[in-house]
Design a protein around this motif. Structure first.
Motif, mmCIF file in Angstrom:
data_model
loop_
_atom_site.group_PDB
_atom_site.id
_atom_site.type_symbol
_atom_site.label_atom_id
_atom_site.label_comp_id
_atom_site.label_asym_id
_atom_site.label_seq_id
_atom_site.Cartn_x
_atom_site.Cartn_y
_atom_site.Cartn_z
ATOM 1 N N PRO A 176 0.831 -1.211 0.000
ATOM 2 C CA PRO A 176 0.000 0.000 0.000
ATOM 3 C C PRO A 176 0.864 1.258 0.000
ATOM 4 C CG PRO A 176 -0.797 -1.589 1.621
ATOM 5 C CD PRO A 176 0.509 -2.112 1.123
ATOM 6 N N LEU A 177 0.303 2.344 -0.524
ATOM 7 C CA LEU A 177 1.048 3.590 -0.638
ATOM 8 C C LEU A 177 1.628 4.038 0.704
ATOM 9 C CD1 LEU A 177 1.934 6.090 -2.259
ATOM 10 C CD2 LEU A 177 -0.281 7.112 -1.723
ATOM 11 N N GLN A 178 0.823 3.977 1.757
ATOM 12 C CA GLN A 178 1.309 4.445 3.060
ATOM 13 C C GLN A 178 2.497 3.618 3.534
ATOM 14 O OE1 GLN A 178 -1.781 5.204 5.814
ATOM 15 N NE2 GLN A 178 -0.427 5.777 7.494
ATOM 16 N N VAL A 179 2.466 2.326 3.300
ATOM 17 C CA VAL A 179 3.584 1.454 3.696
ATOM 18 C C VAL A 179 4.829 1.801 2.887
ATOM 19 C CG1 VAL A 179 4.391 -0.947 3.746
ATOM 20 C CG2 VAL A 179 2.047 -0.396 4.440
ATOM 21 N N ARG A 180 4.643 2.029 1.588
ATOM 22 C CA ARG A 180 5.791 2.386 0.743
ATOM 23 C C ARG A 180 6.424 3.692 1.208
ATOM 24 N NH1 ARG A 180 2.058 1.344 -3.526
ATOM 25 N NH2 ARG A 180 2.211 3.484 -4.303
ATOM 26 N N LEU A 181 5.576 4.672 1.536
ATOM 27 C CA LEU A 181 6.099 5.975 1.918
ATOM 28 C C LEU A 181 6.780 5.944 3.285
ATOM 29 C CD1 LEU A 181 3.382 8.468 0.647
ATOM 30 C CD2 LEU A 181 5.462 7.669 -0.470
ATOM 31 N N VAL A 182 6.255 5.180 4.223
ATOM 32 C CA VAL A 182 6.911 5.065 5.525
ATOM 33 C C VAL A 182 8.311 4.466 5.358
ATOM 34 C CG1 VAL A 182 6.879 3.841 7.742
ATOM 35 C CG2 VAL A 182 4.809 4.970 6.912
ATOM 36 N N ALA A 183 8.421 3.434 4.522
ATOM 37 C CA ALA A 183 9.734 2.841 4.265
ATOM 38 C C ALA A 183 10.674 3.859 3.627
ATOM 39 C CB ALA A 183 9.586 1.607 3.365
ATOM 40 N N ALA A 184 10.135 4.665 2.703
ATOM 41 C CA ALA A 184 10.957 5.683 2.047
ATOM 42 C C ALA A 184 11.433 6.740 3.032
ATOM 43 C CB ALA A 184 10.177 6.333 0.908
ATOM 44 N N VAL A 185 10.554 7.177 3.924
ATOM 45 C CA VAL A 185 10.929 8.197 4.903
ATOM 46 C C VAL A 185 11.995 7.667 5.853
ATOM 47 C CG1 VAL A 185 10.109 9.573 6.856
ATOM 48 C CG2 VAL A 185 8.774 9.461 4.756
ATOM 49 N N GLU A 186 11.896 6.411 6.240
ATOM 50 C CA GLU A 186 12.934 5.827 7.099
ATOM 51 C C GLU A 186 14.298 5.888 6.417
ATOM 52 O OE1 GLU A 186 11.336 1.957 7.788
ATOM 53 O OE2 GLU A 186 10.132 2.584 9.525
ATOM 54 N N ILE A 187 14.328 5.593 5.122
ATOM 55 C CA ILE A 187 15.580 5.641 4.367
ATOM 56 C C ILE A 187 16.064 7.081 4.223
ATOM 57 C CG2 ILE A 187 16.598 5.198 2.092
ATOM 58 C CD1 ILE A 187 14.547 2.828 1.890
ATOM 59 N N LEU A 188 15.152 7.977 3.875
ATOM 60 C CA LEU A 188 15.513 9.386 3.720
ATOM 61 C C LEU A 188 16.020 9.982 5.024
ATOM 62 C CD1 LEU A 188 12.624 10.912 1.576
ATOM 63 C CD2 LEU A 188 15.007 10.696 0.922
ATOM 64 N N ARG A 189 15.363 9.661 6.114
ATOM 65 C CA ARG A 189 15.736 10.269 7.392
ATOM 66 C C ARG A 189 17.131 9.830 7.829
ATOM 67 N NH1 ARG A 189 12.175 10.129 12.881
ATOM 68 N NH2 ARG A 189 12.839 7.956 12.913
ATOM 69 N N GLU A 190 17.459 8.579 7.590
ATOM 70 C CA GLU A 190 18.813 8.108 7.926
ATOM 71 C C GLU A 190 19.862 8.894 7.137
ATOM 72 O OE1 GLU A 190 21.515 4.021 7.745
ATOM 73 O OE2 GLU A 190 19.358 3.924 7.374
#
Length: 249
Positions: A87-101
């Motif tokens: 789902p979009l929300q799951v994809r975006l949460v994973a992306a934010v975790e990567i971006l934030r690191e």
């Protein structure tokens, strides 16, 4: 005495270079650029002379370590590995975790190196713009799959996700209380205004049968968005327009 056969095999040149860069970056993040080659050698588990068989000077090694922190290749690989069928929300949460690191490491590096280095880095705005465009496109590609209807084009949604991740993670802005990746994604997708019939407490999940007489929605009409709509997705207005008023003859 340790025999030659008991010594660890030397690393291949590429791995030795990568190990020196990784060790130097960790030390620079912790202590700033004034680390010694002895500290670097100890951290990398090599003889001090090995450094100068790979890099001409310590400054060259530090520059390579700093450049590695800005390299988007690992970040782009991690984004590409996110499941596009989720789902979009799951994809975006994973992306934010990567971006934030990634962004947190950059913030720490800028603080460690200080204003003079930052002024030098800003002399090449074209490279920063190119990197930003590459990252934004990677995020847009992640947003695009699926049936989700968005008011923004994927590139604009990606830009907003980057901005919110940066603002929600910057140590000088969050005052020790950064937004979590799910909070950032929820803010992007849903905003902060309470919807009618919604109880923010996690224990309560209202449904019509729980609240047969909900209070009327007195919130103002949604403000017109400056976000460009996706022309491939014709959208109806969020609320039906009011019928024109008529006057009796």
């Amino acid at each position: 005495m340790i025999s030659t056969s008991q010594r660890a095999a030397p690393l291949p040149p590429d791995e030795r270079r990568a190990a020196l860069i990784a060790s130097t970056l960790s030390l620079v993040l912790a202590h700033g650029p004034d680390v010694s080659t002895r500290q670097i050698a100890q951290a990398a588990g090599v003889a001090e002379g090995t450094i100068f068989r790979v890099f001409a000077t310590k400054e060259e090694l530090v520059d390579a370590a700093v450049a590695s922190a800005f390299d988007l290749s690992p970040l782009l690989r991690d984004l590409a590995d996110i499941d596009r069928t989720a789902p979009l929300q799951v994809r975006l949460v994973a992306a934010v975790e990567i971006l934030r690191e990634h962004t947190t490491r950059i913030f720490r590096l800028v603080d460690a190196l200080g204003p003079p280095w930052l002024a030098e880095a800003r002399r090449n705005p074209r490279a920063r713009t190119d990197q930003g465009n590459v990252l934004r496109q990677a995020l847009a590609d992640l947003i695009e799959p699926g049936p989700d209807r968005l008011r923004c084009e994927p590139l604009e949604a990606a830009r907003r996700l980057q901005l919110m991740t940066t603002a929600g993670s910057h140590p000088r802005l969050v005052e020790g209380n950064p937004l979590s990746p799910p909070e950032i994604v929820s803010m992007l997708l849903d905003g902060i205004r309470l919807r009618p019939g919604h109880d923010p407490s996690p224990e309560h999940d209202p449904t019509p049968e729980h609240d047969p007489n909900p209070e009327p929605d007195l919130s103002p009409e949604p403000m017109e968005s400056t976000c460009a709509p996706n022309p491939a997705l014709p959208l109806s207005p969020p609320n039906p327009p009011n019928p024109p008023k008529t006057t009796s003859p």
